[in-house]
Design a protein around this motif. Structure first.
Motif, PDB file in Angstrom:
ATOM      1  N   ARG A   1      -6.121   5.240   0.180  1.00 21.98           N
ATOM      2  CA  ARG A   1      -7.030   6.365  -0.032  1.00 21.98           C
ATOM      3  C   ARG A   1      -7.575   6.475  -1.447  1.00 21.98           C
ATOM      4  O   ARG A   1      -8.450   7.296  -1.710  1.00 21.98           O
ATOM      5  CB  ARG A   1      -6.318   7.676   0.324  1.00 21.98           C
ATOM      6  N   GLY A   2      -7.068   5.670  -2.371  1.00 21.88           N
ATOM      7  CA  GLY A   2      -7.525   5.781  -3.753  1.00 21.88           C
ATOM      8  C   GLY A   2      -6.836   6.921  -4.474  1.00 21.88           C
ATOM      9  O   GLY A   2      -5.702   7.300  -4.168  1.00 21.88           O
ATOM     10  N   TRP A   3      -7.537   7.528  -5.431  1.00 25.84           N
ATOM     11  CA  TRP A   3      -6.920   8.543  -6.281  1.00 25.84           C
ATOM     12  C   TRP A   3      -6.587   9.820  -5.504  1.00 25.84           C
ATOM     13  O   TRP A   3      -7.451  10.410  -4.862  1.00 25.84           O
ATOM     14  CB  TRP A   3      -7.830   8.886  -7.458  1.00 25.84           C
ATOM     15  N   LEU A   4      -5.338  10.240  -5.618  1.00 24.05           N
ATOM     16  CA  LEU A   4      -4.881  11.498  -5.035  1.00 24.05           C
ATOM     17  C   LEU A   4      -4.730  12.575  -6.108  1.00 24.05           C
ATOM     18  O   LEU A   4      -5.032  13.737  -5.876  1.00 24.05           O
ATOM     19  CB  LEU A   4      -3.538  11.300  -4.324  1.00 24.05           C
TER      20      LEU A   4
ATOM     21  N   TYR B   1       0.839  -1.191   0.000  1.00 23.83           N
ATOM     22  CA  TYR B   1       0.000   0.000   0.000  1.00 23.83           C
ATOM     23  C   TYR B   1       0.879   1.247   0.000  1.00 23.83           C
ATOM     24  O   TYR B   1       1.990   1.244   0.508  1.00 23.83           O
ATOM     25  CB  TYR B   1      -0.955   0.009   1.206  1.00 23.83           C
ATOM     26  N   GLY B   2       0.340   2.304  -0.603  1.00 30.03           N
ATOM     27  CA  GLY B   2       1.060   3.568  -0.646  1.00 30.03           C
ATOM     28  C   GLY B   2       1.003   4.216  -2.017  1.00 30.03           C
ATOM     29  O   GLY B   2       0.252   3.798  -2.902  1.00 30.03           O
ATOM     30  N   TYR B   3       1.811   5.258  -2.193  1.00 30.15           N
ATOM     31  CA  TYR B   3       1.792   6.039  -3.425  1.00 30.15           C
ATOM     32  C   TYR B   3       2.109   5.170  -4.644  1.00 30.15           C
ATOM     33  O   TYR B   3       3.069   4.407  -4.640  1.00 30.15           O
ATOM     34  CB  TYR B   3       2.822   7.166  -3.367  1.00 30.15           C
ATOM     35  N   GLN B   4       1.313   5.333  -5.679  1.00 31.62           N
ATOM     36  CA  GLN B   4       1.560   4.645  -6.944  1.00 31.62           C
ATOM     37  C   GLN B   4       1.445   5.648  -8.087  1.00 31.62           C
ATOM     38  O   GLN B   4       0.457   6.380  -8.194  1.00 31.62           O
ATOM     39  CB  GLN B   4       0.557   3.521  -7.178  1.00 31.62           C
TER      40      GLN B   4
END
Length: 462
Positions: free
Chosen positions: A139-142, A116-119
């Motif tokens: 969190r889904g889309w950032l 999990y984390g930034y992609q």
């Protein structure tokens, strides 16, 4: 002519091999290759059963049916860095991505492992959000690329694309093939693993589709942020904060996080002395009896605005109703909330207003009583969590509403279609409703507890 001996021939061949063999490329100064071109040393596959193999100095991810997302993750963690790599997909279903500053929990998903984390997204579909920033399994889309639609043309299907990812401090910026793509400011994770994703597939016939990764290189010392040359929207998740780039491109805070400076009560000369509270950088209208502007009342900006880009974070309590209005003139003399075009803020499930109006035009993010917001549930945060609202009014009177980075409606102020909607709405009793050349921004008191933060605006000019 004398014959060369076998030994002499062998020596010549050996010399030719040494001189003619391709020389192994060294990384540029300050850079380190994370992939040696031959093995997967320093990496490990986790969380799924898709296969990663090495072919022609390239890591190839091979999709497999009936398995969740699979990741090849670095054994080392990284904090601040500039990462570059080349990526190619040959099938439209081959969604993928590059994990940065991410986390791996081997006990997650009942012991199957969870990344999990930034992609940083690789999206070959018609949506074309490659280069956007997603928060995998969290969190889904950032930063969906609807915030920078021009950049959606940067990714080339079936060709190698050069990704550049810059993570320095709280700022994460991305480029594809030299095109500035996404700009996120966020403090959730300061360091973590790097990972390459092979996405799960829904159709077994897509098994065997490949994603290619090569020339994976990183720089971690003597980093200098690369400034964006063009103006792009920044998703800034730091509370009531403006980066230097935002300031340089014209953004200003409407709420300073400390007091009511720049705001007054609607039809009043000062900020309300009750009902509206400011605590820990959060502006809240407290609950009263659920009536419209019957307690502390609405608050409005002291300044008026014509063409602008307005952003705000809001958090609803269960069953709550509120709104952000624009082009509020305070000239109607009406009772209750001041009149203006309204970005609806509502608990669609629990508040009865969601079922009134026409065709859902009173639901969350709608242009209240006029146009329904076309939104997907996955882009709406649950009650009690922060959502991001945005209203853009262009100099030509085109208007757009966004919810959590995704555009949900657009219209043209003063157009024939717009006036027809007004004539069929509750606003028909006001002449030229919503067509004033300028007006105040308003936060509504509807008797329910609703909170706001990071309210910022950028004035737009021809």
């Amino acid at each position: 002519m004398r014959k060369l001996s076998i030994l002499a021939l062998a020596c010549i061949a050996s010399l030719c091999f040494v001189q003619c063999a391709p020389e192994k490329k060294n990384p540029p100064d300050g850079w380190t290759y994370l992939f040696d071109g031959k093995t997967l040393n320093g990496w490990k596959p986790v969380a799924g059963e898709a296969e990663f193999i090495v072919e022609d100095s390239t890591i190839v991810g091979v999709a497999k049916a009936n398995t969740p997302n699979t990741f090849l993750i670095s054994e080392q963690e990284y904090g601040d860095f500039i990462l570059e790599l080349d990526i190619k997909v040959e099938h439209k279903t081959s969604n993928s991505g590059v994990q940065i500053r991410s986390n791996y929990d081997p006990e997650g998903k009942k012991g199957k492992g969870l990344v999990y984390g930034y992609q940083v997204e690789l999206d070959p579909s018609e949506r074309a959000w490659a280069g956007g920033i997603y928060d995998e399994a969290r969190r889904g889309w950032l930063y969906p690329l609807s915030l920078n639609p021009e950049a959606s043309k940067a990714f080339k299907f079936g060709e190698y694309n050069t990704y550049k990812i810059e993570a320095i401090g709280n700022e994460i910026k991305t480029w594809i093939n030299g095109v500035e793509t996404a700009y996120l400011i966020d403090s959730t994770d300061a360091r973590g693993i790097i990972g390459l994703q092979v996405h799960s597939i829904g159709n077994p016939e897509d098994a065997g589709n490949k994603t290619y990764f090569k020339n994976i290189r990183i720089k971690t010392d003597s980093l200098k942020p690369t400034p964006f040359k063009k103006e792009v929207y920044v998703v800034n998740n730091l509370k009531n904060n403006l980066s230097e780039y935002e300031k340089q491109t014209g953004w200003k805070l409407l709420f300073n996080g400390k007091d009511g400076e720049g705001w007054v009560g609607a039809y009043k000369d000062s900020f309300p002395d009750f009902g509206w509270t400011i605590d820990n950088g959060i502006l809240t209208i407290e609950a009263s009896d659920g009536k419209e502007s019957a307690n502390a009342g609405d608050i409005v900006t002291t300044r008026e605005y014509s063409a602008f880009d307005l952003s705000f974070d809001f958090k609803l309590t269960e069953g709550a109703n509120s709104g952000v209005k624009y082009f509020v003139t305070l000239s109607e003399g009406n009772k209750g909330s001041a009149i203006g075009l309204e970005y609806q803020i509502l608990d669609d499930e629990k508040h009865p207003d969601a079922k009134k109006g026409k065709g859902g035009n009173r639901t969350l993010a709608s242009l209240y009583d006029l146009i329904k917001a076309e939104k997907q549930p996955r882009f709406t945060k649950p009650i009690g969590e922060w959502n991001k609202g945005r209203v853009i009014v262009y100099p030509d009177n085109k208007v757009e509403h966004y919810l959590n980075g995704v555009k949900v409606l657009e219209y043209q102020r003063g157009s024939e279609a717009y006036r027809k909607l007004v004539a069929e709405s509750k606003y028909k009793i006001w002449e030229n409703f919503g067509e004033a050349p300028k007006g105040h921004i308003l936060l509504q008191d509807h008797g329910n507890k609703v909170s706001f933060k990071s309210v910022k605006i950028k004035e737009l000019h021809n």
